[in-house]
Structure formats: structure tokens, C-alpha cells
Design an enzyme around this catalytic site. Structure first.
Site, short mmCIF file in Angstrom:
data_model
loop_
_atom_site.label_atom_id
_atom_site.label_comp_id
_atom_site.label_asym_id
_atom_site.label_seq_id
_atom_site.Cartn_x
_atom_site.Cartn_y
_atom_site.Cartn_z
N ARG A 128 17.94 38.15 29.30
CA ARG A 128 18.85 37.23 28.61
C ARG A 128 19.28 37.87 27.29
O ARG A 128 18.77 38.91 26.89
CB ARG A 128 18.17 35.87 28.38
CG ARG A 128 16.71 36.01 27.97
CD ARG A 128 16.26 34.92 27.10
NE ARG A 128 17.06 34.88 25.91
CZ ARG A 128 16.93 35.74 24.91
NH1 ARG A 128 16.03 36.70 24.95
NH2 ARG A 128 17.71 35.65 23.85
N GLY A 129 20.24 37.21 26.62
CA GLY A 129 20.80 37.81 25.41
C GLY A 129 22.03 38.60 25.82
O GLY A 129 21.96 39.43 26.74
N ALA A 130 23.15 38.34 25.14
CA ALA A 130 24.43 38.91 25.59
C ALA A 130 24.41 40.43 25.78
O ALA A 130 24.78 40.92 26.85
CB ALA A 130 25.52 38.48 24.61
N GLN A 178 14.12 29.98 22.71
CA GLN A 178 14.23 31.43 22.44
C GLN A 178 13.67 31.79 21.06
O GLN A 178 13.35 32.94 20.80
CB GLN A 178 15.70 31.88 22.51
CG GLN A 178 16.24 31.97 23.92
CD GLN A 178 16.94 30.71 24.34
OE1 GLN A 178 16.66 29.62 23.83
NE2 GLN A 178 17.86 30.80 25.27
N ASN A 219 27.84 31.05 20.35
CA ASN A 219 26.43 31.45 20.28
C ASN A 219 25.60 30.27 20.78
O ASN A 219 26.12 29.21 21.13
CB ASN A 219 26.06 31.85 18.85
CG ASN A 219 24.71 32.56 18.78
OD1 ASN A 219 24.46 33.49 19.54
ND2 ASN A 219 23.82 32.12 17.91
N ASP A 255 27.38 35.47 21.54
CA ASP A 255 27.58 35.69 22.97
C ASP A 255 29.03 36.03 23.30
O ASP A 255 29.32 36.66 24.32
CB ASP A 255 27.12 34.47 23.77
CG ASP A 255 25.62 34.33 23.65
OD1 ASP A 255 25.17 33.74 22.65
OD2 ASP A 255 24.91 34.89 24.50
O1 MRU Z 1 20.95 31.96 26.75
P1 MRU Z 1 20.47 33.24 26.18
O2 MRU Z 1 19.03 33.27 25.83
O3 MRU Z 1 20.92 34.44 26.99
O4 MRU Z 1 21.27 33.25 24.81
C1 MRU Z 1 21.81 34.32 24.24
C2 MRU Z 1 21.17 34.60 22.99
O5 MRU Z 1 20.12 35.20 22.96
C3 MRU Z 1 21.77 34.13 21.76
O6 MRU Z 1 22.79 33.25 21.82
C4 MRU Z 1 21.92 35.23 20.78
O7 MRU Z 1 22.03 34.73 19.53
C5 MRU Z 1 23.05 36.17 21.12
S1 MRU Z 1 22.51 37.54 22.01
C6 MRU Z 1 21.91 38.68 20.84
#
Ligand code: MRU
Length: 365
Positions: free
Chosen positions: A53-55, A201, A251, A241
Site C-alpha cells: 500500500r502507499g501510492a 496506517q 490523500n 495519492d
Molecule cells: O490506502 P493506503 O494505505 O494505500 O493509503 C495511501 C497512503 O499511504 C497515504 O495516503 C499516504 O499519505 C500517501 S502514500 C506515501
């Protein structure tokens, strides 16, 4: 970054691109478990279920998923079918489409039997480029933290939301990369970590900061406004994101409320992200960015350790009660003080000055 003293990345390739290794993030912070994926459909599942996970990380993972798909069938039709399925696995983070399309664009000029080799080469390049971009983001972001310290001459209190650390990228992170580098440079700081319901998270962020010895405190998502009113926050620093060409920022859900409180209290609100997170094809984030709606069970159930130290899930909402679970929100550019990228920090309206080529970029597939 290190896990139990061992340098670790959140994704790695094995056997010349025949398999990839990931950390199953659904098990964290309770259990650190590595998993290997050898089929592109397993990659789709890992992204959709948030094992990764995380963009920025799902961008690179999507690229490796495309590599595995091309290994299985390098013909045009199969590539386009796998591309669509990979991209659909999570709709909000634009890095996913970006990563997948980088592979497709790289292999299409070649004949099918050459494509797997070219795909591996491109995926390795993207993986390494993400590490370098995050390190550069950290260096630029640390300068912002240093400036706040120079004014305050006391530990800088940074509020962050979700996890924008090394787990959300290939290494270092985005927002947390700045924190790590500032901390390495000896700048006194402390991080307020939003718990980030419903997927928590923030607990991944706390796990990372604990491992790095960075002072931090977990807070309930609703505590941020109160802390800002009482001047316990010097800056808000989050990841993203998807960022539009004019600097609107999608985000994790709840970010917008933090930006509103920060604006009210005149607290700087920074967003850290690599350029792969910028979607040059859109301007108005609120109307153009698809917000992922996730399963209501993420709200209904809470995971934790029981008295015997076993991971367990409990239901906290009646099955008869309706739930709604939008996973992201959009913070308008007017609430954003600066965007920290691998090329430097700029006000949202000046993104195209940092990336003049961005405005010309168009997706080909
Ligand atoms: O739903 P997720 O856990 O994939 O969410 C994404 C993120 O981790 C956050 O929105 C983050 O701030 C951006 S990715 C570095």
C-alpha cells in the site's frame, strides 16, 4: 531502512524478475512477514487487499505485476488486458497507472519475445528511481524542518496522517523521508502520529519511527485540531495519492480536516510526493479524482492482540448499522503551503515551473 538492524526495502525482485518479494503490511505492526509473488494475479490481489500500500509503492508493485503478466503472455491483447486489471485494483493513487504504463510504453516497440527482458529492465529502473526520488524529497523536506527549528529553537512538532514512510514507498518514504533526514542531521523534532482510522496506517508510521528511534506520539485522528489550537503543532507534513496540475491533493481520508485546522491556526501544511504522484491531465481534484470506497468491514472490525498475544479481530459495529468508507479526500491547493518533490519545494501553483515537461505529458495507453 532497517528492520532489526537489517537493511530492508518494501519490494524486491528475485530470479531475474521471475518473482517479487514484498512485506505483508496487513500483518504489521504485529508481525513482520515477507511474502513472494510469482503470478501477476497475485500482484493484483496484494494491491487490492493492501498487502502492499502507499501510492509510490503500489506504482512500483504495479510495474512488477506488469512484468509478470508479460512473462506469461507478451502479446498485445494480453498486455492490454493485464494492464486494465492491474490499474483497476486501486483507483485513487495515480502512481499505479503511471508504473504500469511505464512498463507498457517501454515494451510495446519490441517484438513479443524481447518484451519480458525489456520489462524487467524498466521495472528495475523504476524501483531504483523511486529510492533516489524519495531521498531527494527527504533532503528538500528536511530543509523546511530546519528552517522551522532555526526560528523556534526548540523541538519541531510535526503532525502526520496515514503512513508516508518507507513502507509506503520502495525506501525512505515521502513525508517521513524528510523526518528521517532532519533527525539524522540532529534537528530536534517530535512527530504527532494520527492513528488514521479505519486501517490504522498511523500504527505503521509509529512502527517505523520506533525502529528509527524518532520521538513520536500516536494520537486519535480527532486530536489534531485541538493540538493545533494549543500551538503543539509547528507543521503538518503528509504524503499524497494524487496531486492535480494545479496542486489539489488527494490523500488518506481525514487529511482535508487537518488542512482546514492548520489554515485556521496559520500552521504550515506541506505535502511530500514524487512526481509520479502528479496527474497532469486534471486540474480540479474534487471533481476529477475518483475516491476509492472500501469495504465497510474495515470499519466494522478492529484488529489487535488478545490477552494471549494472538492477533485477533473484534466486531465493533452492529451488522444492522449502515457504514460508509471513503478511503481518501481532496485538500484544495489553497490550503497547501508547499509541495515537496524530488526537484525541490514549491507552492502548489508553481508545480509546472518545477516540472515544465509535466504539462506536456500525456498517457499513451
Ligand atoms: O490506502 P493506503 O494505505 O494505500 O493509503 C495511501 C497512503 O499511504 C497515504 O495516503 C499516504 O499519505 C500517501 S502514500 C506515501
Amino acid at each position: 531502512m532497517k528492520v532489526n538492524g537489517v537493511p530492508t526495502r518494501s519490494i524486491w525482485s528475485l530470479d531475474d524478475g521471475q518473482r517479487i518479494g514484498i512485506i505483508d503490511q496487513t500483518q504489521l505492526p504485529f508481525c513482520f512477514k515477507k511474502v513472494e509473488l510469482s503470478d501477476w494475479r497475485e500482484v493484483v490481489d496484494a494491491i487490492a487487499t493492501m498487502k502492499v500500500r502507499g501510492a509510490p509503492l503500489i506504482g512500483v508493485t504495479g510495474a512488477w505485476g506488469m512484468v509478470l503478466a508479460i512473462r506469461d503472455n507478451p502479446e498485445d491483447d494480453a498486455i492490454h488486458a493485464a494492464r486494465s486489471e492491474l490499474i483497476a485494483s486501486r483507483p485513487t493513487a495515480v502512481d499505479l497507472q503511471w508504473g504500469v504504463d511505464q512498463i507498457v510504453t517501454a515494451v510495446m516497440p519490441y517484438c513479443p519475445r524481447e518484451r519480458f527482458r525489456m520489462a524487467v529492465k524498466m521495472a528495475e529502473t523504476l524501483t531504483q528511481a523511486n529510492v533516489l526520488a524519495n531521498r531527494a524529497i527527504g533532503t528538500h523536506g528536511a530543509r523546511v524542518i530546519a528552517e522551522l527549528y532555526a526560528k523556534k529553537r526548540a523541538p519541531v512538532n510535526i503532525l502526520t496522517h496515514c503512513n508516508a514512510g518507507w513502507l509506503a514507498t520502495v525506501d525512505y518514504g515521502t513525508a517521513l523521508s524528510a523526518v528521517y533526514i532532519a533527525f539524522e542531521q540532529g534537528i530536534p523534532l517530535h512527530v504527532w502520529v494520527d492513528e488514521t482510522r479505519p486501517r490504522n496506517q498511523g500504527l505503521l508510521t509509529a512502527w517505523e519511527l520506533e525502529a528509527g528511534g524518532v520521538p513520536h506520539t500516536v494520537i486519535a485522528d480527532n486530536a489534531g485540531g485541538h493540538l493545533m489550537q494549543h500551538r503543539e503543532v509547528d507543521m503538518v507534513l503528509v504524503g499524497a495519492d494524487r496531486i492535480t496540475a494545479i496542486g489539489d491533493v488527494a490523500n488518506k481520508i481525514g487529511t482535508y480536516l487537518k488542512a482546514l485546522a492548520a489554515k485556521d491556526m496559520d500552521i504550515p501544511f506541506y505535502v511530500a510526493a514524487p512526481s509520479s504522484t502528479i496527474d497532469w491531465s486534471i486540474q480540479d481534484g474534487k471533481h476529477s479524482i475518483e475516491i476509492e470506497n472500501r469495504n465497510g468491514d474495515e470499519l466494522r472490525y478492529v484488529k489487535g492482540l488478545d490477552a494471549k498475544g494472538q492477533v485477533t479481530e473484534v466486531e465493533i459495529i452492529s451488522p444492522l448499522t449502515n457504514v460508509e468508507n471513503p478511503a481518501f479526500d481532496v485538500t484544495p491547493a489553497r490550503l497547501v503551503t508547499g509541495i515537496v518533490t524530488e526537484r525541490g519545494v514549491c507552492a502548489p501553483e508553481f508545480l509546472t515551473r518545477l516540472f515544465p515537461e509535466g504539462a506536456r505529458r500525456r498517457t499513451r495507453w
